[in-house]
Design a protein around this motif. Sequence first.
Motif, PDB file in Angstrom:
ATOM      1  N   ASN A 105       0.806  -1.216   0.000  1.00 49.89           N
ATOM      2  CA  ASN A 105       0.000   0.000   0.000  1.00 49.89           C
ATOM      3  C   ASN A 105       0.841   1.269   0.000  1.00 49.89           C
ATOM      4  N   ASN A 106       2.016   1.207   0.627  1.00 52.13           N
ATOM      5  CA  ASN A 106       2.880   2.387   0.706  1.00 52.13           C
ATOM      6  C   ASN A 106       4.339   1.928   0.693  1.00 52.13           C
ATOM      7  N   PRO A 107       4.986   1.926  -0.486  1.00 55.45           N
ATOM      8  CA  PRO A 107       6.356   1.431  -0.574  1.00 55.45           C
ATOM      9  C   PRO A 107       7.414   2.418  -0.070  1.00 55.45           C
ATOM     10  N   LYS A 108       6.999   3.588   0.389  1.00 50.71           N
ATOM     11  CA  LYS A 108       7.959   4.577   0.887  1.00 50.71           C
ATOM     12  C   LYS A 108       8.459   4.143   2.272  1.00 50.71           C
ATOM     13  N   VAL A 109       9.786   4.169   2.443  1.00 53.95           N
ATOM     14  CA  VAL A 109      10.390   3.773   3.710  1.00 53.95           C
ATOM     15  C   VAL A 109      11.450   4.776   4.131  1.00 53.95           C
ATOM     16  N   SER A 110      11.762   4.739   5.409  1.00 57.88           N
ATOM     17  CA  SER A 110      12.799   5.592   5.964  1.00 57.88           C
ATOM     18  C   SER A 110      13.584   4.780   6.978  1.00 57.88           C
ATOM     19  N   LEU A 111      14.892   4.905   6.937  1.00 61.12           N
ATOM     20  CA  LEU A 111      15.770   4.193   7.858  1.00 61.12           C
ATOM     21  C   LEU A 111      16.708   5.210   8.497  1.00 61.12           C
ATOM     22  N   VAL A 153      10.660   0.932  -1.649  1.00 57.39           N
ATOM     23  CA  VAL A 153      10.939  -0.492  -1.811  1.00 57.39           C
ATOM     24  C   VAL A 153      10.852  -0.829  -3.300  1.00 57.39           C
ATOM     25  N   GLU A 154      11.909  -1.464  -3.818  1.00 53.98           N
ATOM     26  CA  GLU A 154      11.930  -1.882  -5.218  1.00 53.98           C
ATOM     27  C   GLU A 154      11.685  -3.373  -5.380  1.00 53.98           C
ATOM     28  N   ASP A 155      12.115  -4.156  -4.388  1.00 53.01           N
ATOM     29  CA  ASP A 155      12.020  -5.597  -4.530  1.00 53.01           C
ATOM     30  C   ASP A 155      11.998  -6.253  -3.151  1.00 53.01           C
ATOM     31  N   LYS A 187      14.480 -10.261   2.260  1.00 52.71           N
ATOM     32  CA  LYS A 187      15.458  -9.230   1.935  1.00 52.71           C
ATOM     33  C   LYS A 187      14.687  -8.141   1.195  1.00 52.71           C
ATOM     34  N   VAL A 188      14.774  -6.925   1.681  1.00 54.05           N
ATOM     35  CA  VAL A 188      14.055  -5.800   1.075  1.00 54.05           C
ATOM     36  C   VAL A 188      15.069  -4.884   0.413  1.00 54.05           C
ATOM     37  N   ARG A 189      14.912  -4.663  -0.890  1.00 50.50           N
ATOM     38  CA  ARG A 189      15.792  -3.759  -1.622  1.00 50.50           C
ATOM     39  C   ARG A 189      15.108  -2.398  -1.728  1.00 50.50           C
ATOM     40  N   VAL A 190      15.811  -1.369  -1.283  1.00 49.50           N
ATOM     41  CA  VAL A 190      15.245  -0.015  -1.247  1.00 49.50           C
ATOM     42  C   VAL A 190      16.094   0.907  -2.124  1.00 49.50           C
ATOM     43  N   ARG A 191      15.461   1.682  -2.984  1.00 49.46           N
ATOM     44  CA  ARG A 191      16.147   2.713  -3.762  1.00 49.46           C
ATOM     45  C   ARG A 191      16.133   3.979  -2.916  1.00 49.46           C
TER      46      ARG A 191
END
Length: 86
Positions: free
Chosen positions: A14-20, A37-39, A65-69
């Motif tokens: 629903n919301n692929p935006k992430v912050s670390l 999140v890309e993959d 495993k979460v791939r993030v751009r």
Amino acid sequence: TMWPCQSTFANIENNPKVSLVVWHQAKDTGYQLCGEVEDIENVAVLNGYLPGLENKKHYPQEEIKVRVRIKKVLNFQQAPHLDVKM
């Protein structure tokens, strides 16, 4: 990699935006990495078996495993600060 709850997958869809945040507590300095999140890749699956609880409903645990751009990097600290792109 991580072992997320089932609702994590629905949230990412629903919301692929992430912050670390990477933060050095003693110095109160760090960075906030913002992206999307890309993959998502399954790395391992556990069946959730625990002796004595065979008849209880359970969900398998998945290591993913979460791939993030990364789209922007911000300075981070707990003290008052501005979200300024570096």
